[in-house]
Design an enzyme around this catalytic site. Structure first.
Site, PDB file in Angstrom:
ATOM      1  N   ASP A  66     -33.261  -3.462  36.999  1.00 32.83           N
ATOM      2  CA  ASP A  66     -32.531  -4.800  35.652  1.00 32.83           C
ATOM      3  C   ASP A  66     -31.997  -4.013  34.782  1.00 32.83           C
ATOM      4  O   ASP A  66     -31.572  -3.176  35.579  1.00 32.83           O
ATOM      5  CB  ASP A  66     -33.906  -3.394  33.849  1.00 32.83           C
ATOM      6  CG  ASP A  66     -34.030  -2.448  33.618  1.00 32.83           C
ATOM      7  OD1 ASP A  66     -32.932  -1.817  33.785  1.00 32.83           O
ATOM      8  OD2 ASP A  66     -35.028  -1.959  33.706  1.00 32.83           O
ATOM      9  N   ASP A  68     -29.557  -4.331  31.433  1.00 33.23           N
ATOM     10  CA  ASP A  68     -29.035  -3.701  29.817  1.00 33.23           C
ATOM     11  C   ASP A  68     -27.979  -4.578  29.224  1.00 33.23           C
ATOM     12  O   ASP A  68     -26.641  -3.828  30.204  1.00 33.23           O
ATOM     13  CB  ASP A  68     -29.308  -2.072  29.674  1.00 33.23           C
ATOM     14  CG  ASP A  68     -30.303  -1.515  30.557  1.00 33.23           C
ATOM     15  OD1 ASP A  68     -31.756  -1.990  29.973  1.00 33.23           O
ATOM     16  OD2 ASP A  68     -30.007  -1.337  31.271  1.00 33.23           O
ATOM     17  N   ASP A 159     -26.885   8.523  27.421  1.00 33.78           N
ATOM     18  CA  ASP A 159     -27.823  10.070  27.285  1.00 33.78           C
ATOM     19  C   ASP A 159     -26.405  10.773  28.639  1.00 33.78           C
ATOM     20  O   ASP A 159     -26.503  11.675  28.783  1.00 33.78           O
ATOM     21  CB  ASP A 159     -28.895   9.751  28.676  1.00 33.78           C
ATOM     22  CG  ASP A 159     -29.221   8.711  29.366  1.00 33.78           C
ATOM     23  OD1 ASP A 159     -28.343   7.952  29.591  1.00 33.78           O
ATOM     24  OD2 ASP A 159     -30.426   8.409  30.077  1.00 33.78           O
TER      25      ASP A 159
HETATM   26  P1  ATP Z   1     -33.224   2.151  35.656  1.00 31.69           P
HETATM   27  O1  ATP Z   1     -33.270   0.882  34.687  1.00 31.69           O
HETATM   28  O2  ATP Z   1     -33.054   2.253  36.772  1.00 31.69           O
HETATM   29  O3  ATP Z   1     -35.110   3.063  34.668  1.00 31.69           O
HETATM   30  P2  ATP Z   1     -31.874   3.106  33.788  1.00 31.69           P
HETATM   31  O4  ATP Z   1     -30.453   3.874  33.041  1.00 31.69           O
HETATM   32  O5  ATP Z   1     -30.944   1.736  33.349  1.00 31.69           O
HETATM   33  O6  ATP Z   1     -32.290   3.071  34.921  1.00 31.69           O
HETATM   34  P3  ATP Z   1     -33.235   2.359  30.837  1.00 31.69           P
HETATM   35  O7  ATP Z   1     -34.035   2.707  30.454  1.00 31.69           O
HETATM   36  O8  ATP Z   1     -33.092   1.137  31.624  1.00 31.69           O
HETATM   37  O9  ATP Z   1     -32.124   3.487  32.139  1.00 31.69           O
HETATM   38  O10 ATP Z   1     -31.600   2.397  29.701  1.00 31.69           O
HETATM   39  C1  ATP Z   1     -30.601   2.003  29.600  1.00 31.69           C
HETATM   40  C2  ATP Z   1     -29.291   2.809  28.948  1.00 31.69           C
HETATM   41  O11 ATP Z   1     -29.985   3.383  28.135  1.00 31.69           O
HETATM   42  C3  ATP Z   1     -29.371   3.564  30.264  1.00 31.69           C
HETATM   43  O12 ATP Z   1     -29.096   3.980  31.746  1.00 31.69           O
HETATM   44  C4  ATP Z   1     -28.726   4.800  29.363  1.00 31.69           C
HETATM   45  O13 ATP Z   1     -27.452   4.450  28.413  1.00 31.69           O
HETATM   46  C5  ATP Z   1     -29.401   4.847  27.846  1.00 31.69           C
HETATM   47  N1  ATP Z   1     -30.635   5.411  27.505  1.00 31.69           N
HETATM   48  C6  ATP Z   1     -31.649   4.554  27.885  1.00 31.69           C
HETATM   49  N2  ATP Z   1     -32.484   6.127  27.445  1.00 31.69           N
HETATM   50  C7  ATP Z   1     -31.689   7.012  26.799  1.00 31.69           C
HETATM   51  C8  ATP Z   1     -32.692   8.247  26.051  1.00 31.69           C
HETATM   52  N3  ATP Z   1     -33.184   8.730  26.220  1.00 31.69           N
HETATM   53  N4  ATP Z   1     -30.587   7.996  25.665  1.00 31.69           N
HETATM   54  C9  ATP Z   1     -29.840   8.243  26.031  1.00 31.69           C
HETATM   55  N5  ATP Z   1     -29.818   7.373  26.319  1.00 31.69           N
HETATM   56  C10 ATP Z   1     -30.574   6.594  26.714  1.00 31.69           C
HETATM   57 MG    MG Z   2     -31.974  -0.133  33.284  1.00 25.65          MG
END
Ligand code: ATP
Ligand code: MG
Length: 501
Positions: A66, A68, A159
């Site tokens: 996805d 963001d 994170d």
């Molecule tokens: P994927 O979508 O492939 O699972 P992602 O890194 O994009 O991985 P998401 O859950 O979509 O994960 O979150 C988007 C972004 O938001 C992350 O890349 C991170 O920068 C931030 N993020 C998400 N969850 C947390 C958290 N618990 N603490 C700090 N930052 C977070």
């Molecule tokens: Mg994501």
């Protein structure tokens, strides 16, 4: 990923900006909806960047799950700009902008600053709603709606370094504030800030570290790894519904086998599932799980769907069976007439309810797990021909048979029953495929291809039966008794699990 000379050494807090020529991120692979959202925010005078998994995965040459977007517009300001936007979550507000065919762009407002902060005693306290930030006395951030003005503040709150790389789609610049590009090139997951503080703020970051390590095949940096153990017990403070979502991401998105390995190495698997130590240490039990996870991953990569109830049914199967044999053995010595159907339902509920306190599965999933287990006894019957009509009448028959086949890989005594049921499975599968073909015109053109009443009635009956309102209950109990009468069977099973000498 093209290496820039500045990426050769980790720059720590130093901001690194690469232009399009230097990073060569494939801009054409970015979702057109994400670009639309960013453009609209920028036209309205806000800052907006692509960040997180979208940027990370594109830099690694992978297809992002996805996209963001991070902006300095508040959630309310974002919502006003888009008719298709809705604010999600109260404790951590984000905005979902929903396009057709379920393309969702997640927009978060720059986090930062700690204004208006309150300490609460319980994670889910109803007090202090007026405060933007709530922290428990253990340091868990249970509400964070305090917004920052600068991208630097936002990056600090993300994170891992590899998740804090921002792309400005207009200038093509990649902005890396924490050495994420370096870590990407080295295959390392490194938490931003003091690891213990960050895990305390949100223990789910522990599971995210494990997930990214499994998904990307990356190593955890030493500091990211070392604080996991002292903080792992904090996972029990996380809302079980959120844990359920995280577990699904760990095991249903194509890297279940790697997740199992990483979680086991970090001693976290036992914190996620209520499997007893004894079963976790049994090599046969681990072999079954490994085999099941490999097939889950294969299904995912073939574009097939993996359902959570199947995942839980296979993970907790041996725990359930262990309880079943224990109680059944005891009862056989003290009672003449055992109601096996009630016993199975009772034990299934108790295993699932224990699990529910860690990962709150939706009610429908709970019912489906118990049904898959119940059907194992029908499939195992020594006189399966008696139960063909009933067994195949359940919607869950095919999933139950898939579970049965996995079990049969490790229990040769089930092989003859696999051969017996396979043709029924094939027939059900062809029928389901036929009906889904016939359903298509029904969906596209309601007047054209209505399904016949018989098919609809049959679906309704199956659903009802799967939900447990079958009036076949009596027959179930007879069958279960017949298929599980032998004590030696329990012994053999324990032996095969290395649980009995
Ligand atoms: P994927 O979508 O492939 O699972 P992602 O890194 O994009 O991985 P998401 O859950 O979509 O994960 O979150 C988007 C972004 O938001 C992350 O890349 C991170 O920068 C931030 N993020 C998400 N969850 C947390 C958290 N618990 N603490 C700090 N930052 C977070
Ligand atoms: Mg994501």
């Amino acid at each position: 990923m093209k290496k820039h000379k500045a990426m050769v050494v980790k720059k720590g807090q130093h901001k690194l900006v690469l232009d399009a020529e230097q990073h060569q991120l494939p801009i054409e692979k970015i979702s057109k909806f994400a670009i639309k959202v960013i453009k609209r925010l920028k036209q309205a005078g806000f800052e907006a960047y692509l960040v997180g998994g979208g940027v990370r995965d594109l830099l690694l040459g992978k297809t992002p799950k996805d996209f963001d977007v991070s902006t300095n517009a508040t959630p309310e300001q974002v919502r006003r700009l888009f008719t298709n936007a809705r604010i999600i979550g109260r404790r951590f507000k984000i905005v979902h902008i929903v396009y057709t065919n379920n393309d969702i762009i997640e927009v978060t407002t720059f986090r930062g600053g700690n204004a208006n902060k309150m300490q609460v005693t319980r994670p889910f306290s109803g007090d202090g709603k007026a405060y933007d930030v709530q922290v428990t006395d253990q340091g868990m951030l249970v509400r964070d709606n305090s917004y920052g003005k600068r991208i630097e503040d936002d990056a600090q709150r993300r994170d891992f370094t590899i998740n804090a790389i921002y792309l400005d789609i207009q200038t093509g610049e990649l902005i890396d504030m924490h050495g994420g590009l370096y870590d990407l090139s080295q295959g390392v997951i490194d938490i931003i800030g003091d690891p213990e503080t960050r895990y305390r703020e949100d223990p789910v970051r522990i599971l995210r570290a494990a997930r990214f390590s499994a998904k990307l095949g990356f190593a955890l940096s030493r500091r990211t790894l070392e604080s996991i153990e002292p903080c792992a017990q904090l996972l029990y403070q996380v809302a079980p519904a959120r844990m359920y979502d995280e577990v699904n991401k760990l095991f249903l998105t194509g890297h279940a086998q790697a997740s199992f390995r990483v979680l086991s190495e970090l001693h976290l698997f036992s914190r996620l599932f209520t499997l007893s130590e004894m079963l976790l240490n049994s090599s046969s039990c681990r072999d079954l799980l490994n085999y099941a996870f490999a097939s889950t991953d294969q299904r995912f990569h073939e574009g097939k769907c993996n359902k959570p109830h199947f995942l839980y049914a296979i993970i907790l199967w041996n725990e359930f069976l262990w309880d079943f044999y224990e109680v059944r053995d005891d009862l056989m010595f003290s009672a003449n007439n055992i109601n096996y159907k009630s016993l199975i339902s009772f034990l299934a509920s108790s295993v699932v309810i224990n699990q529910y306190s860690i990962t709150a599965m939706p009610e429908q999933i709970i019912r489906s797990i118990a049904l898959l287990w119940r059907l194992q006894f029908l499939l195992e019957s020594r006189e399966p021909e008696k139960y063909v009509k009933e067994t195949t009448s359940y919607n869950s028959f095919r999933a139950a048979f898939d579970l049965f086949k996995l079990r049969a890989q490790f229990d040769s005594s089930l092989q003859s029953r696999v051969e017996f049921w396979q043709p029924y499975y094939d027939a059900c599968k062809s029928e389901a495929e036929r009906r889904s073909r016939e359903d298509r015109p029904y969906k596209d053109d309601r007047r054209g291809g209505r399904r016949n009443r018989r098919d609809r009635d049959r679906d309704r009956d199956r659903d009802r039966r799967d939900r447990g309102s079958s009036d076949n209950g009596q027959r179930d109990s007879e069958m279960i008794y017949e298929s599980s009468e032998s004590i030696s069977k329990a012994r053999n099973w324990r032996k095969s699990m290395n649980l009995e000498p």
